[in-house]
Design a protein around this motif. Structure first.
Motif, PDB file in Angstrom:
ATOM      1  N   CYS A 198       0.993  -3.226 -10.184  1.00 27.08           N
ATOM      2  CA  CYS A 198       0.991  -1.970 -10.767  1.00 27.08           C
ATOM      3  C   CYS A 198       0.160  -2.843 -12.132  1.00 27.08           C
ATOM      4  O   CYS A 198      -0.157  -1.031 -13.265  1.00 27.08           O
ATOM      5  CB  CYS A 198       2.158  -0.697 -11.242  1.00 27.08           C
ATOM      6  SG  CYS A 198       2.843  -0.228  -9.742  1.00 27.08           S
ATOM      7  N   ILE A 212       0.410   4.346  -3.298  1.00 24.28           N
ATOM      8  CA  ILE A 212      -0.320   5.758  -2.785  1.00 24.28           C
ATOM      9  C   ILE A 212       0.497   6.755  -3.213  1.00 24.28           C
ATOM     10  O   ILE A 212       0.432   7.252  -3.835  1.00 24.28           O
ATOM     11  CB  ILE A 212      -0.819   6.184  -1.507  1.00 24.28           C
ATOM     12  CG1 ILE A 212       0.741   5.401  -0.786  1.00 24.28           C
ATOM     13  CG2 ILE A 212      -1.471   4.884  -0.948  1.00 24.28           C
ATOM     14  CD1 ILE A 212       0.549   6.099   1.110  1.00 24.28           C
ATOM     15  N   ASN A 213       2.144   6.506  -3.044  1.00 26.54           N
ATOM     16  CA  ASN A 213       2.872   6.731  -3.570  1.00 26.54           C
ATOM     17  C   ASN A 213       3.138   7.216  -5.051  1.00 26.54           C
ATOM     18  O   ASN A 213       3.141   8.118  -5.267  1.00 26.54           O
ATOM     19  CB  ASN A 213       4.821   6.799  -3.263  1.00 26.54           C
ATOM     20  CG  ASN A 213       4.457   6.750  -2.033  1.00 26.54           C
ATOM     21  OD1 ASN A 213       4.484   7.847  -1.481  1.00 26.54           O
ATOM     22  ND2 ASN A 213       5.765   6.220  -1.247  1.00 26.54           N
ATOM     23  N   LYS A 214       3.342   6.051  -6.037  1.00 29.40           N
ATOM     24  CA  LYS A 214       3.279   6.071  -7.084  1.00 29.40           C
ATOM     25  C   LYS A 214       1.927   6.548  -7.656  1.00 29.40           C
ATOM     26  O   LYS A 214       2.402   7.459  -9.197  1.00 29.40           O
ATOM     27  CB  LYS A 214       3.265   4.732  -8.005  1.00 29.40           C
ATOM     28  CG  LYS A 214       3.388   4.907  -9.054  1.00 29.40           C
ATOM     29  CD  LYS A 214       3.527   3.311  -9.912  1.00 29.40           C
ATOM     30  CE  LYS A 214       3.920   3.184 -11.441  1.00 29.40           C
ATOM     31  NZ  LYS A 214       4.332   2.088 -11.710  1.00 29.40           N
ATOM     32  N   TYR A 215       0.880   6.314  -7.405  1.00 33.01           N
ATOM     33  CA  TYR A 215      -0.292   7.106  -7.853  1.00 33.01           C
ATOM     34  C   TYR A 215      -1.089   8.848  -7.168  1.00 33.01           C
ATOM     35  O   TYR A 215      -2.919   8.624  -7.633  1.00 33.01           O
ATOM     36  CB  TYR A 215      -1.417   5.523  -7.871  1.00 33.01           C
ATOM     37  CG  TYR A 215      -1.033   4.663  -8.832  1.00 33.01           C
ATOM     38  CD1 TYR A 215      -1.472   4.411 -10.696  1.00 33.01           C
ATOM     39  CD2 TYR A 215      -0.335   3.426  -8.051  1.00 33.01           C
ATOM     40  CE1 TYR A 215      -1.302   3.543 -11.613  1.00 33.01           C
ATOM     41  CE2 TYR A 215      -0.080   2.070  -9.032  1.00 33.01           C
ATOM     42  CZ  TYR A 215      -0.133   2.457 -10.572  1.00 33.01           C
ATOM     43  OH  TYR A 215       0.037   1.385 -11.352  1.00 33.01           O
ATOM     44  N   ASN A 216      -0.641   8.368  -5.919  1.00 31.28           N
ATOM     45  CA  ASN A 216      -0.619   9.476  -5.206  1.00 31.28           C
ATOM     46  C   ASN A 216      -2.079   9.954  -5.007  1.00 31.28           C
ATOM     47  O   ASN A 216      -3.798   9.925  -5.334  1.00 31.28           O
ATOM     48  CB  ASN A 216      -1.634  11.159  -6.203  1.00 31.28           C
ATOM     49  CG  ASN A 216      -1.733  12.601  -5.700  1.00 31.28           C
ATOM     50  OD1 ASN A 216      -1.433  12.307  -4.492  1.00 31.28           O
ATOM     51  ND2 ASN A 216      -2.092  13.734  -6.261  1.00 31.28           N
ATOM     52  N   GLU A 231       9.593  -5.439  -4.645  1.00 29.51           N
ATOM     53  CA  GLU A 231       9.844  -4.720  -5.982  1.00 29.51           C
ATOM     54  C   GLU A 231       9.063  -5.388  -6.949  1.00 29.51           C
ATOM     55  O   GLU A 231       8.227  -4.943  -7.662  1.00 29.51           O
ATOM     56  CB  GLU A 231      10.970  -4.165  -6.500  1.00 29.51           C
ATOM     57  CG  GLU A 231      11.605  -2.739  -7.292  1.00 29.51           C
ATOM     58  CD  GLU A 231      10.119  -1.412  -6.722  1.00 29.51           C
ATOM     59  OE1 GLU A 231      10.672  -1.202  -5.432  1.00 29.51           O
ATOM     60  OE2 GLU A 231       9.685  -1.331  -7.005  1.00 29.51           O
ATOM     61  N   SER A 251      -4.094   6.573   1.152  1.00 32.78           N
ATOM     62  CA  SER A 251      -4.380   5.139   2.251  1.00 32.78           C
ATOM     63  C   SER A 251      -5.448   4.819   3.444  1.00 32.78           C
ATOM     64  O   SER A 251      -5.290   5.680   4.400  1.00 32.78           O
ATOM     65  CB  SER A 251      -2.794   4.193   2.787  1.00 32.78           C
ATOM     66  OG  SER A 251      -3.018   3.615   4.008  1.00 32.78           O
ATOM     67  N   THR A 291       0.582  -1.227  -0.371  1.00 37.98           N
ATOM     68  CA  THR A 291       0.043   0.242  -0.367  1.00 37.98           C
ATOM     69  C   THR A 291       1.008   1.027   0.075  1.00 37.98           C
ATOM     70  O   THR A 291       0.953   2.125  -0.764  1.00 37.98           O
ATOM     71  CB  THR A 291      -0.493   0.224   0.851  1.00 37.98           C
ATOM     72  OG1 THR A 291      -2.283  -0.888   0.737  1.00 37.98           O
ATOM     73  CG2 THR A 291      -2.118   1.501   1.054  1.00 37.98           C
ATOM     74  N   LYS A 292       1.653   1.488   1.600  1.00 31.20           N
ATOM     75  CA  LYS A 292       2.742   2.000   0.823  1.00 31.20           C
ATOM     76  C   LYS A 292       3.361   2.401  -0.742  1.00 31.20           C
ATOM     77  O   LYS A 292       3.422   3.583  -1.028  1.00 31.20           O
ATOM     78  CB  LYS A 292       4.381   2.190   1.569  1.00 31.20           C
ATOM     79  CG  LYS A 292       3.423   2.109   3.587  1.00 31.20           C
ATOM     80  CD  LYS A 292       4.751   2.085   4.108  1.00 31.20           C
ATOM     81  CE  LYS A 292       4.871   1.417   5.786  1.00 31.20           C
ATOM     82  NZ  LYS A 292       4.132   0.043   5.625  1.00 31.20           N
ATOM     83  N   LYS A 293       3.869   2.045  -1.122  1.00 33.39           N
ATOM     84  CA  LYS A 293       4.524   2.305  -3.052  1.00 33.39           C
ATOM     85  C   LYS A 293       3.080   2.441  -3.153  1.00 33.39           C
ATOM     86  O   LYS A 293       3.338   3.327  -4.461  1.00 33.39           O
ATOM     87  CB  LYS A 293       4.898   0.772  -2.948  1.00 33.39           C
ATOM     88  CG  LYS A 293       6.336   0.186  -2.551  1.00 33.39           C
ATOM     89  CD  LYS A 293       6.912  -1.534  -2.527  1.00 33.39           C
ATOM     90  CE  LYS A 293       7.355  -1.141  -3.347  1.00 33.39           C
ATOM     91  NZ  LYS A 293       9.057  -0.237  -3.471  1.00 33.39           N
ATOM     92  N   ALA A 311      -6.920  14.138  -2.303  1.00 36.34           N
ATOM     93  CA  ALA A 311      -5.617  12.636  -3.426  1.00 36.34           C
ATOM     94  C   ALA A 311      -6.584  12.726  -4.654  1.00 36.34           C
ATOM     95  O   ALA A 311      -8.079  12.710  -4.409  1.00 36.34           O
ATOM     96  CB  ALA A 311      -5.477  12.033  -2.999  1.00 36.34           C
TER      97      ALA A 311
END
Ligand code: B4P
Length: 190
Positions: free
Chosen positions: A185, A22-26, A178, A29, A18-20, A80
């Motif tokens: 993604c 939210i960063n990628k897609y703005n 990763e 969470s 989830t952390k990754k 967001a």
């Protein structure tokens, strides 16, 4: 708005991924486990009630988490481009309530992305996290086993709810963080 339900058994990697996402897609969470642990830390009446159940590996009552999630959606909806629901919905009743509330706001869930991980690996990840997280529910083998059982009985059927809406995407959850993230993604962008 992009609204994703990140689904999977305890230890599948929901919080980690989830952390990754939210960063990628703005996105924002909304993780019910984290929200409940905040209530526990503040020793609110809700937190005190939730702790008893969480420490035993039981789900907290639907009404409790549904109320919490509605409040969070209201609070963050202008912040967001959408939400990642992490660890929610965990029952069909929660899924129905989420759909109804989002519809009333003019939104909907775009996709459920489910992380698939075998039981043995789930147990070893949770035991590993228990060594430094201090979470009581990660430190006892019987409780971990019970959480997985509760998932299979009460939570796994939620998959059907999103399958019927053609929103269900399964992702192999084993591998480097990763690697799993790249698969997620792909599912989001399909
Ligand atoms: P949660 O906080 O949601 O806990 P979880 O499902 O155990 O964690 P998660 O799946 O996010 O952990 P992650 O894989 O990221 O819930 C806790 C409790 O709260 C529930 O049992 C319930 O009592 C209550 N609750 C919460 N929501 C509720 C709801 N909607 N209704 C009712 N009750 C509710 O991480 C696990 C470990 O794996 C970490 O150490 C991580 O580093 C590791 N890991 C992750 N990905 C990895 C990878 N690819 N490779 C190796 N290790 C990995």
């Amino acid at each position: 708005m992009l609204n994703i339900v990140l689904f999977g058994p305890p230890g599948a990697g929901k919080g980690t991924q989830t952390k990754k996402i939210i960063n990628k897609y703005n996105l924002v969470s909304l993780a019910t486990g984290d929200l409940l642990r905040t209530q526990i830390a503040k020793q609110t009446p809700l937190g005190i009630e939730a702790k008893i159940l969480m420490d035993k590996g039981e789900l907290v009552p639907d009404e409790m988490v549904i109320g919490m999630i509605k409040h969070q959606i209201e609070e963050h909806k202008n912040e967001a481009s959408g939400f990642v629901f992490d660890g929610f919905p965990r029952t069909t009743k929660q899924a129905e309530a989420l759909d109804a509330f989002l519809a009333a706001c003019g939104y909907s869930i775009n996709k459920m992305v489910a992380l698939e991980v075998g039981k043995e690996l789930l147990v070893s990840r949770l035991i590993g996290r228990g060594l430094d997280s201090g979470r009581p529910d990660d430190q006892d083998m019987k409780i971990i086993e019970h959480r997985i059982e509760v998932y299979n009985i009460s939570t796994a059927p939620v998959k059907e709810f999103y399958l019927k809406q053609n929103k269900f995407y399964s992702v192999h959850g084993v591998g480097e963080v990763e690697e799993v993230f790249n698969r997620i993604c792909e599912a989001i962008e399909k």
